[in-house]
Design an enzyme around this catalytic site. Structure first.
Site, short mmCIF file in Angstrom:
data_model
loop_
_atom_site.label_atom_id
_atom_site.label_comp_id
_atom_site.label_asym_id
_atom_site.label_seq_id
_atom_site.Cartn_x
_atom_site.Cartn_y
_atom_site.Cartn_z
N PRO A 25 53.22 -37.73 7.60
CA PRO A 25 53.87 -36.96 8.68
C PRO A 25 53.74 -37.64 10.04
CG PRO A 25 52.37 -35.58 7.39
CD PRO A 25 52.16 -36.98 6.93
N CYS A 27 54.77 -36.71 14.03
CA CYS A 27 55.34 -35.87 15.09
C CYS A 27 56.30 -36.70 15.92
CB CYS A 27 54.23 -35.39 16.02
SG CYS A 27 53.44 -33.94 15.41
N GLN A 101 54.76 -30.71 6.22
CA GLN A 101 53.37 -30.44 6.58
C GLN A 101 53.35 -29.23 7.52
OE1 GLN A 101 51.27 -32.81 9.59
NE2 GLN A 101 49.66 -33.20 8.09
N TYR A 188 42.99 -29.88 14.95
CA TYR A 188 43.84 -28.70 15.14
C TYR A 188 43.15 -27.46 14.57
CZ TYR A 188 47.08 -32.31 16.52
OH TYR A 188 47.64 -33.39 17.17
N LEU A 310 46.41 -47.96 8.23
CA LEU A 310 46.63 -49.40 8.26
C LEU A 310 46.87 -50.03 6.90
CD1 LEU A 310 44.39 -51.15 10.98
CD2 LEU A 310 46.86 -50.80 10.96
#
Ligand SMILES: Cc1cc2nc3c(=O)[nH]c(=O)nc-3n(C[C@H](O)[C@H](O)[C@H](O)COP(=O)(O)O)c2cc1C
Length: 390
Positions: A25, A27, A101, A188, A310
């Site tokens: 995901p 944003c 998500q 979060y 990565l």
């Protein structure tokens, strides 16, 4: 020749992905009142066209107040469902598994986003139409210094958020998503309950590990009750809090066992989000930096895992799957840099029909191009005179 594991189809419950490449995901800060815009068709679409197996939509808030910024995604109204359906259909049409998500930013709400150093919305933004709003959290403790204080959630708020997760799950299903992930990481709301860095409650949702896990588990139970048994459910966790944090891998394993019992299929092992003053260190940014955490979870619980961080090299991705450290290869920035990475990776791993990862119109033209490039006249040193009059 056996197909590299990266390109073997992946079946989990009733869903089959064409390969094991997962778009993690990301944003985008391009939503309008929480809903997707043309940006999202392009953003999600380029990964589907590029050949990824599973394409995740960004963190999508289950409540309006759970968005980080005014431009963050949300799925908290029924009238948003058709707008998501459009993106889901596009991803499916081009061979990807559409995934979503769901999350809630808790005290990280009401900010200006990464381009503005994530500073809190203030009076200036209000006059420009970007009104600030009251955030909520497990306790009235800001997850980042200098942020306005969140309001500590009462039982009523907890019930509302759990219900909001269930409602957003129903909407995700109606929009056609085939995989769903609960965002329990990155500092979060769910992590604000899990970690004692923020959670100072002394009721049933705080205190010991069992109490701090309660909110995450209630959400998972509510989501799984709505999300059909034959559709995979993932949970993203911060395997450790971050520098100076208090949540450890030991806690993650304990959580993973409970999540598995509630019907979670895949643990998506990330890290960070909350910082404190302990001796815990942040995960060093080396290729595959979350893999050791995923491996430990897998060994202790038997859950399937993925571990973004990565992964950029096809051989590295293949080795991780061959070693059984992870079951899926989750990637974000490398795919943002090169959304055709799956086809390039297939070529690097000697998959003969690598061009077939593209839509048929691309495949046809690109095969012709390959044939032309292989002609003797196009080999190093060869010259072909161009006669403009013939
Ligand atoms: C632009 C961008 C946006 C992101 N947004 C989210 C998000 O919505 N939800 C999430 O869990 N992680 C998010 N992440 C983290 C990625 O999913 C991923 O875990 C991280 O970038 C590490 O993987 P990578 O090294 O392959 O980029 C984001 C990362 C980037 C680069």
């Amino acid at each position: 020749m056996t197909l590299p594991k990266l390109f073997q189809p992946f079946t989990l419950k009733g869903v089959t992905a064409r390969n094991r490449i997962v778009v993690s995901p990301m944003c985008q800060y391009q939503s309008l009142h929480g809903s997707p815009t043309d940006w999202h068709i392009v953003h999600m679409g380029r990964y589907a066209i590029g050949g990824a197996g599973i394409v995740f939509y960004e963190e999508t808030a289950v409540e309006d107040r759970g968005r980080k910024t005014h431009k963050c995604a949300g799925l908290y109204r029924d009238d948003q469902i058709p707008e998501y359906r459009r993106i889901v259909s596009f991803v499916k049409e081009f061979g990807g598994v559409p995934a979503i998500q769901l999350g809630h930013s808790g005290s990280r709400a009401s900010e200006r986003g990464p381009l503005f150093s994530r500073v809190a919305l203030d009076e200036t933004n209000r006059t420009e139409g970007g009104e600030a709003w009251q955030s909520i959290s497990s306790s009235a403790v800001p997850s980042v210094e200098d942020k306005p204080l969140p309001r500590a959630m009462e039982q009523r708020d907890i019930n509302d958020v759990v219900q909001a997760f269930a409602d957003a799950t129903r909407r995700s299903l109606e929009a056609g998503f085939e995989m769903l992930e609960i965002h329990g990481a990155h500092g979060y709301l769910i992590q604000q309950f899990l970690s004692p860095v923020i959670n100072r409650r002394n009721d049933a949702y705080g205190g010991d590990l069992k109490g701090r896990m309660r909110f995450a588990l209630e959400i998972t139970e509510a989501v799984r009750a709505v999300w059909p048994e034959d559709k995979p459910l993932c949970f993203r966790v911060s395997s450790i809090d971050g520098k100076g944090g208090l949540w450890t891998l030991h806690d993650t394993v304990a959580l993973a066992k409970e999540l598995k019992a509630l019907g979670v299929d895949v643990l998506d092992c990330s890290s960070g989000g909350l910082t404190g003053s302990s001796t815990l260190r942040a995960v060093p940014r080396i290729p595959g930096y979350h893999v050791p955490y995923a491996k430990a979870v897998k060994e202790a619980t038997g859950l399937l895992t993925m571990a973004p961080g990565l992964v950029t090299d096809p051989h590295q991705a293949e080795a991780l799957l061959q070693q059984g450290d992870v079951d899926l290869i989750a990637m974000a920035r490398e795919l943002m840099y090169s959304s055709d990475w799956p086809a390039h990776a297939a070529r690097a791993l000697n998959v003969s029909n690598y061009l077939e990862l593209f839509p048929p119109e691309f495949t046809l033209r690109l095969k012709l191009r390959e044939e032309q490039l292989a002609m003797p006249q196009n080999q190093p040193g060869a010259t072909v005179p161009v006669d403009l009059n013939s």
